[in-house]
Design a protein around this motif. Structure first.
Motif, short mmCIF file in Angstrom:
data_model
loop_
_atom_site.label_atom_id
_atom_site.label_comp_id
_atom_site.label_asym_id
_atom_site.label_seq_id
_atom_site.Cartn_x
_atom_site.Cartn_y
_atom_site.Cartn_z
N ALA A 254 0.81 -1.10 -0.11
CA ALA A 254 -0.38 -0.11 0.00
C ALA A 254 0.86 1.27 -0.05
CB ALA A 254 -0.99 -0.09 1.27
N LEU A 255 1.93 1.39 0.73
CA LEU A 255 2.84 2.21 0.66
C LEU A 255 3.62 2.56 -0.64
CD1 LEU A 255 4.59 1.76 4.31
CD2 LEU A 255 2.77 3.67 3.81
N ILE A 256 3.85 1.36 -1.26
CA ILE A 256 4.58 1.34 -2.49
C ILE A 256 3.41 2.09 -3.54
CG2 ILE A 256 5.41 -0.04 -4.31
CD1 ILE A 256 6.70 -1.85 -2.29
N ALA A 257 2.13 1.68 -3.45
CA ALA A 257 1.27 2.36 -4.32
C ALA A 257 1.13 3.66 -4.13
CB ALA A 257 -0.08 1.38 -4.22
N PHE A 258 0.96 4.13 -2.84
CA PHE A 258 0.94 5.46 -2.59
C PHE A 258 2.04 6.22 -3.09
CE2 PHE A 258 1.99 8.97 0.33
CZ PHE A 258 0.71 9.56 0.31
N ALA A 259 3.37 5.88 -2.73
CA ALA A 259 4.45 6.32 -3.42
C ALA A 259 4.46 6.48 -5.15
CB ALA A 259 5.95 5.67 -2.86
N GLY A 260 4.03 5.35 -5.55
CA GLY A 260 4.11 5.25 -6.81
C GLY A 260 2.98 6.35 -7.52
N ASP A 261 1.78 6.63 -6.81
CA ASP A 261 0.73 7.37 -7.22
C ASP A 261 -0.05 6.54 -8.08
OD1 ASP A 261 -0.98 9.64 -7.54
OD2 ASP A 261 0.11 10.41 -8.95
N LEU A 262 -0.47 5.33 -7.60
CA LEU A 262 -1.14 4.36 -8.28
C LEU A 262 -2.76 4.40 -8.05
CD1 LEU A 262 0.94 1.18 -8.30
CD2 LEU A 262 0.90 2.79 -9.85
N GLY A 263 -2.85 4.97 -6.82
CA GLY A 263 -4.46 5.31 -6.58
C GLY A 263 -5.11 4.01 -5.98
N MET A 264 -6.37 3.97 -5.17
CA MET A 264 -6.75 3.02 -4.34
C MET A 264 -5.76 1.94 -3.65
SD MET A 264 -9.86 1.69 -7.09
CE MET A 264 -8.74 1.43 -8.36
N ILE A 265 -5.15 2.69 -2.71
CA ILE A 265 -3.97 2.40 -2.23
C ILE A 265 -4.13 1.01 -1.15
CG2 ILE A 265 -2.38 4.17 -2.17
CD1 ILE A 265 -3.05 4.66 0.73
N TRP A 266 -5.56 0.99 -0.88
CA TRP A 266 -6.14 -0.03 0.13
C TRP A 266 -6.19 -1.22 -0.70
CZ3 TRP A 266 -10.74 -1.30 -1.43
CH2 TRP A 266 -11.51 -0.73 -2.09
N MET A 267 -6.71 -1.01 -2.00
CA MET A 267 -6.92 -2.12 -2.66
C MET A 267 -5.65 -3.11 -3.12
SD MET A 267 -8.34 -2.44 -6.68
CE MET A 267 -6.78 -2.28 -7.41
N TRP A 268 -4.58 -2.07 -3.37
CA TRP A 268 -3.48 -2.93 -3.87
C TRP A 268 -2.90 -3.90 -2.54
CZ3 TRP A 268 -1.97 -3.12 -8.66
CH2 TRP A 268 -2.46 -2.22 -9.45
N GLY A 269 -2.88 -3.07 -1.50
CA GLY A 269 -2.48 -3.92 -0.41
C GLY A 269 -3.12 -4.90 0.15
N LEU A 270 -4.43 -4.97 -0.13
CA LEU A 270 -5.36 -6.20 0.03
C LEU A 270 -5.24 -7.39 -1.00
CD1 LEU A 270 -7.55 -7.72 1.86
CD2 LEU A 270 -9.25 -6.37 0.42
N PHE A 271 -5.02 -6.90 -2.26
CA PHE A 271 -4.67 -7.80 -3.17
C PHE A 271 -3.47 -8.27 -2.96
CE2 PHE A 271 -3.97 -8.67 -7.76
CZ PHE A 271 -5.00 -9.80 -7.82
N ALA A 272 -2.25 -7.83 -2.64
CA ALA A 272 -1.18 -8.56 -2.37
C ALA A 272 -1.11 -9.46 -1.22
CB ALA A 272 -0.05 -7.27 -1.95
N PHE A 273 -1.75 -8.97 -0.21
CA PHE A 273 -2.02 -9.77 1.15
C PHE A 273 -2.70 -11.01 0.65
CE2 PHE A 273 -5.13 -11.52 4.28
CZ PHE A 273 -4.12 -11.88 5.23
N LEU A 274 -3.72 -11.15 -0.21
CA LEU A 274 -4.42 -12.38 -0.54
C LEU A 274 -3.60 -13.30 -1.76
CD1 LEU A 274 -7.97 -10.94 -1.01
CD2 LEU A 274 -7.13 -12.32 0.93
N THR A 275 -3.16 -12.40 -2.51
CA THR A 275 -2.01 -13.48 -3.67
C THR A 275 -0.95 -13.99 -3.06
OG1 THR A 275 -1.21 -11.25 -4.43
CG2 THR A 275 -3.20 -11.95 -5.45
N SER A 276 -0.48 -13.46 -1.82
CA SER A 276 0.56 -14.12 -1.52
C SER A 276 0.62 -15.49 -0.72
CB SER A 276 1.26 -13.04 0.01
OG SER A 276 1.56 -12.05 -0.84
N PHE A 277 -0.59 -15.96 -0.65
CA PHE A 277 -1.01 -17.35 -0.03
C PHE A 277 -0.83 -18.27 -1.14
CE2 PHE A 277 -2.62 -14.73 3.35
CZ PHE A 277 -2.31 -15.43 4.47
N VAL A 278 -0.95 -17.76 -2.37
CA VAL A 278 -0.70 -18.76 -3.60
C VAL A 278 0.86 -18.72 -4.11
CG1 VAL A 278 -1.59 -19.50 -5.85
CG2 VAL A 278 -3.16 -18.46 -4.14
#
Length: 383
Positions: A254-278
């Motif tokens: 989420a911090l990387i998405a915020f620094a990279g100005d990607l928008g919807m930083i909470w979505m990127w953090g949640l998606f990274a959390f879920l995909t890490s289990f695969v």
């Protein structure tokens, strides 16, 4: 007369001894013959292996055909094993099994609902803006491809041929129809999953007792208890620790998405959390998603690829240093076995198989580790 009787008795004793020796020798020969392993011809061995191969093929066919039933049941059992430690803690507090099962299943359902609700909005927005996103991505990538003359790529090839961007967009309605048709079986599988999860958690102790008593010998029962305890401990500890570590990875993403100005930083953090289990698949999907997001948000290639590169480096650091340091060598999983399991279960059950590949591999390796012949740890159990 006395000498004659004595001689007769001696002769009888000698004959009896010789007869006993002969009987003992014949008995030993018969036992040796029985202990000798039977000899099989090449045709016998081929027939035996053919029977085993036919059984394996039929078993795999049944697993594939019954995927709609086996996937929710297997997922419920694996989830119940992961929550076994929490169920034991709640049971130790005096909560009966059924309320414990309902409480844990409700918590699991609530977490899944919030995750789906959090990702559904951005996903629907992404689907509605797919044409413009694809066109923008092609416009950004085409100048880079034009510089690579050795690829011989013509920009007009993106808009010609039997499968073009316009044809894919025109088929969006049919794809949505296919997804809609698959909603009903998915809802049925969700209901099967939660019903099986509640019943498994509420009757877990009785099921354990039944499985243990199914073995006739005491040593086998002790081994069954040891294996079940090891599976509960391994799955619970691994996923609890991984959830904390991957939660930190989600915050960093989420911090990387915020620094990279990607928008919807909470979505990127949640998606990274879920995909890490695969394993393997999750980091690949997340990296490609960050690449696409960076290309849409920035004109320069360095600024566009920096979020994906930063995430990949952080994920590589966590997987190779943080997780092994936290979990220790006892809970290390073989990367080749996990990779093979992901390929196999993805081939059998699709995306659900990819999610189940890691816990099933942990269960299999735990059983093999507990039952290996050279295991030195004796079962220190009462009774």
């Amino acid at each position: 007369m006395h000498k004659l009787v004595t001689r007769t008795l001696q002769e009888v004793a000698q004959k009896t001894a010789r007869r006993s020796d002969a009987e003992a020798a014949s008995l030993e020969a018969a036992l040796a013959k029985e202990r000798k392993p039977p000899s099989y011809t090449g045709l016998d061995l081929s027939a035996r292996w053919a029977v085993i191969g036919i059984f394996v093929i039929m078993a795999l066919s049944v697993i594939s055909l019954m995927a709609h039933i086996l996937i929710p049941l297997t997922l419920a059992v694996v989830t119940g094993l992961i929550l076994a430690v929490a169920a034991e803690k709640l049971h130790a507090l005096g909560i009966p099994p059924l309320p414990t099962a309902l409480l844990l299943a409700t918590a699991c359902a609530t977490g899944a609902f919030f995750a789906i609700a959090a990702l559904s909005g951005p996903m629907m927005q992404l689907a509605s803006e797919a044409p413009s996103i694809v066109n923008a991505t092609i416009e950004r990538v085409t100048p880079l491809l034009n510089k690579l003359e050795w690829l011989h790529i013509d920009p007009r090839s993106f808009g010609s041929g039997s499968v073009t961007l316009d044809s894919l967009l025109e088929k969006g309605g049919s794809l949505l129809g296919i997804v809609t048709v698959g909603v009903t079986p998915a809802l049925l599988q969700v209901l099967i999953f939660f019903a099986a999860l509640v019943l498994f958690l509420s009757g877990r102790l009785k099921l354990r007792r039944m499985l243990i008593l199914a073995f006739p010998q005491r040593s086998q029962r002790l081994a069954a208890i040891r294996v079940m305890n090891a599976i509960d401990r391994s799955l619970g500890y691994y996923f609890a620790t991984a959830a904390l570590v991957y939660g930190g990875l989600g915050l960093i993403t989420a911090l990387i998405a915020f620094a990279g100005d990607l928008g919807m930083i909470w979505m990127w953090g949640l998606f990274a959390f879920l995909t890490s289990f695969v394993p393997f698949v999750g980091v690949t999907v997340m990296t490609l998603a960050l690449v696409a997001g960076g290309l849409l948000a920035h004109d320069g290639m360095i600024a566009a690829l920096s979020p994906a590169l930063a995430y990949f480096c952080v994920h590589l650091l966590i997987e190779n240093f943080v997780l092994p340091a936290v979990m220790g060598r006892r809970f290390e999983v073989n990367a080749f076995i996990i990779f093979t399991a992901i390929i196999f279960w993805s081939w059998m059950w699709g995306a659900a198989g990819a999610m189940l590949a890691l816990p099933l591999s942990i269960i299999g390796m735990t059983i093999a580790d507990e039952l290996r012949p050279g295991r030195k740890q004796p079962p220190s159990l009462p009774g």
